[in-house]
Design an enzyme around this catalytic site. Structure first.
Site, PDB file in Angstrom:
ATOM      1  N   LYS A 115     -19.479 -17.862   0.377  1.00  0.00           N
ATOM      2  CA  LYS A 115     -21.021 -17.738   0.426  1.00  0.00           C
ATOM      3  C   LYS A 115     -21.461 -16.890  -0.720  1.00  0.00           C
ATOM      4  O   LYS A 115     -20.946 -16.260  -1.238  1.00  0.00           O
ATOM      5  CB  LYS A 115     -21.391 -16.935   1.710  1.00  0.00           C
ATOM      6  CG  LYS A 115     -20.963 -17.767   2.984  1.00  0.00           C
ATOM      7  CD  LYS A 115     -21.304 -17.053   3.963  1.00  0.00           C
ATOM      8  CE  LYS A 115     -21.163 -17.828   5.387  1.00  0.00           C
ATOM      9  NZ  LYS A 115     -21.841 -17.414   6.658  1.00  0.00           N
ATOM     10  N   GLY A 137     -13.125  -4.125  -0.148  1.00  0.00           N
ATOM     11  CA  GLY A 137     -14.625  -3.644   0.022  1.00  0.00           C
ATOM     12  C   GLY A 137     -14.940  -2.641  -1.104  1.00  0.00           C
ATOM     13  O   GLY A 137     -16.050  -2.582  -1.428  1.00  0.00           O
ATOM     14  N   GLY A 139      -9.985  -9.426  -1.143  1.00  0.00           N
ATOM     15  CA  GLY A 139      -8.741  -9.786  -0.251  1.00  0.00           C
ATOM     16  C   GLY A 139      -8.095 -11.032  -0.521  1.00  0.00           C
ATOM     17  O   GLY A 139      -7.165 -11.304  -0.663  1.00  0.00           O
ATOM     18  N   ARG A 143       0.835  -1.579   0.089  1.00  0.00           N
ATOM     19  CA  ARG A 143       0.131  -0.093   0.072  1.00  0.00           C
ATOM     20  C   ARG A 143       1.030   1.215  -0.108  1.00  0.00           C
ATOM     21  O   ARG A 143       0.500   2.040  -0.635  1.00  0.00           O
ATOM     22  CB  ARG A 143      -0.713   0.032   1.211  1.00  0.00           C
ATOM     23  CG  ARG A 143      -1.993  -1.019   1.015  1.00  0.00           C
ATOM     24  CD  ARG A 143      -3.090  -1.141   2.231  1.00  0.00           C
ATOM     25  NE  ARG A 143      -4.205  -1.840   1.743  1.00  0.00           N
ATOM     26  CZ  ARG A 143      -5.071  -2.415   2.727  1.00  0.00           C
ATOM     27  NH1 ARG A 143      -5.048  -1.881   3.852  1.00  0.00           N
ATOM     28  NH2 ARG A 143      -6.228  -3.069   2.043  1.00  0.00           N
TER      29      ARG A 143
END
Length: 394
Positions: free
Chosen positions: A196, A375, A352, A34
């Site tokens: 999921k 996200g 991620g 980052r």
């Protein structure tokens, strides 16, 4: 406004970066990705005759001042990467910070203390944002990883600046996502993995009409298989999402989007690296066994689809890749994406787990772009406008 259209001569740029990096037990930075990602923007301002004030959060101190989350532990690594000695002040707002920022000379860089030591940051507090705004003449948001949060430093602060822009990292992220979602070269394939269906429903719904092929792997595939009458043994399943899975399949048929589900599974008699393993058709997994990776036939089938496409979006692994015996499906996906990229396809990897897998298995330089914001990327894939992006556009 584009960063290249702004004059930074004798100006100070207040840059929101994402220096939320992992630290080990000795408070040393263990992954500099980052910081590296923000370098282009920072160096651009310095080379154009400006000074820089950097602000970021680190961890989740929730409004408390906690030493282990101090930005001071980032200073040495940031200085090494930028090739400039980064100055640090152990506060985020107040007169001493304003004085320090005001006295910066062109070419100098100041890092302020963790924004989340103040609860006002995550609350999007306007007066806190106004205090931050005193630290620069121009505002740059280069923190894509937090662009989906309407926090003081990512969104609210922008209104106090006449000159504001995205940093180079933010621009690349937006361009890459637009290249997949808005102006893709066809055929387009999206590979969605992970545990999921529920966490990816809105993504599936938003991209279904934009892609030609949708590969569903990982734990979520078993919900689709069971919904179609398959036996999945003790594999992960969301029973309450079976009807939805059938609706998605029907919706895909109407829009001529081909959904590709695994054909076979690497099965195990326990969720463990030491478990006894076998291969079974994905719709005929015996009781007491669970599917933890895609099998060899699925890998081959998916690779053929991927290699025939010109635009590739990959979000989520094919199996429990953290355990070596169940990593081969994810590696096979990586190899196929890398091969297609080499043939001229544009490939975007984000989220991620996929990013971890890409780094772990050495695919980072073999794909077109690896997104830095899990996200934020997911919300863009869901079709949402991110507050951090909107604030610059307004």
């Amino acid at each position: 406004m584009n960063i290249d259209q702004i004059s930074f001569e004798n100006k100070t740029a207040l840059i929101r970066v994402d220096f939320n990096v992992p630290l080990d037990d000795h408070l040393e930075v263990t992954d500099t990705t980052r910081i590296q990602a923000a370098k282009d923007t920072i160096i651009h301002v310095l080379e154009k005759g400006g000074a820089v004030v950097l602000m970021s959060h680190l961890g989740r101190p929730d409004g408390q001042v906690l030493d282990k989350f101090s930005m001071s532990y980032i200073v040495d690594k940031a200085s090494d990467i930028l090739g400039v000695q980064v100055q640090f002040i152990a506060e985020s707002t107040g007169q001493s910070v304003v004085d320090k920022a005001t006295n910066l000379q062109p070419g100098e860089v100041l890092l302020i203390e963790n924004l989340r030591f103040h609860k006002e940051e995550t609350q999007g507090d306007e007066s806190f944002a106004q205090e931050l705004a005193k630290l620069g003449d121009i505002y740059i948001n280069d923190a894509f990883g937090t662009a989906h949060r309407a926090h003081a430093s990512t969104t609210v602060v922008a209104q106090f600046f006449e000159q504001k822009c995205y940093g180079k990292l933010m621009s690349r992220e937006i361009e890459s996502l637009n290249r997949v979602l808005k102006t893709p070269e066809k055929p387009v394939v999206a590979i969605l993995g992970g545990a999921k269906v529920s966490s990816k429903i809105t993504v599936i719904e938003n991209i279904l009409e934009k892609v030609d092929h949708l590969i569903l792997a990982g734990g979520m595939a078993y919900t689709f298989i069971k919904a179609q009458g398959g036996s999945i043994g003790d594999s992960l399943v969301e029973d309450d999402k079976q009807e939805l899975a059938l609706e998605i399949l029907e919706h895909a048929r109407k829009h001529n989007t081909q959904i590709h589900l695994p054909i076979d599974s690497i099965t195990a008699d326990a969720f463990s690296e030491q478990a006894t393993r076998d291969v079974a058709p994905i719709n005929a997994i015996p009781d007491g066994w669970m599917g933890l990776d895609i099998g060899p036939e699925s890998r081959s089938k998916f690779a053929d689809v991927i290699k025939a496409c010109k635009t590739i979006l990959w979000n989520g692994p094919a199996g429990v890749f953290e355990m070596e015996p169940f990593s081969h499906g994810t590696i096979a996906l990586g190899n196929a994406v890398a091969a297609a990229t080499k043939q001229g396809a544009f490939s975007l990897v984000g989220g991620g787990d996929s990013v971890s897998a890409v780094k772990q298995f050495g695919f980072e330089d073999k794909v077109s772009y690896v997104s830095t914001g899990g996200g934020a990327m997911l919300e863009m894939l869901e079709g949402k406008t991110l507050p951090g992006i909107k604030a610059i556009q307004e």
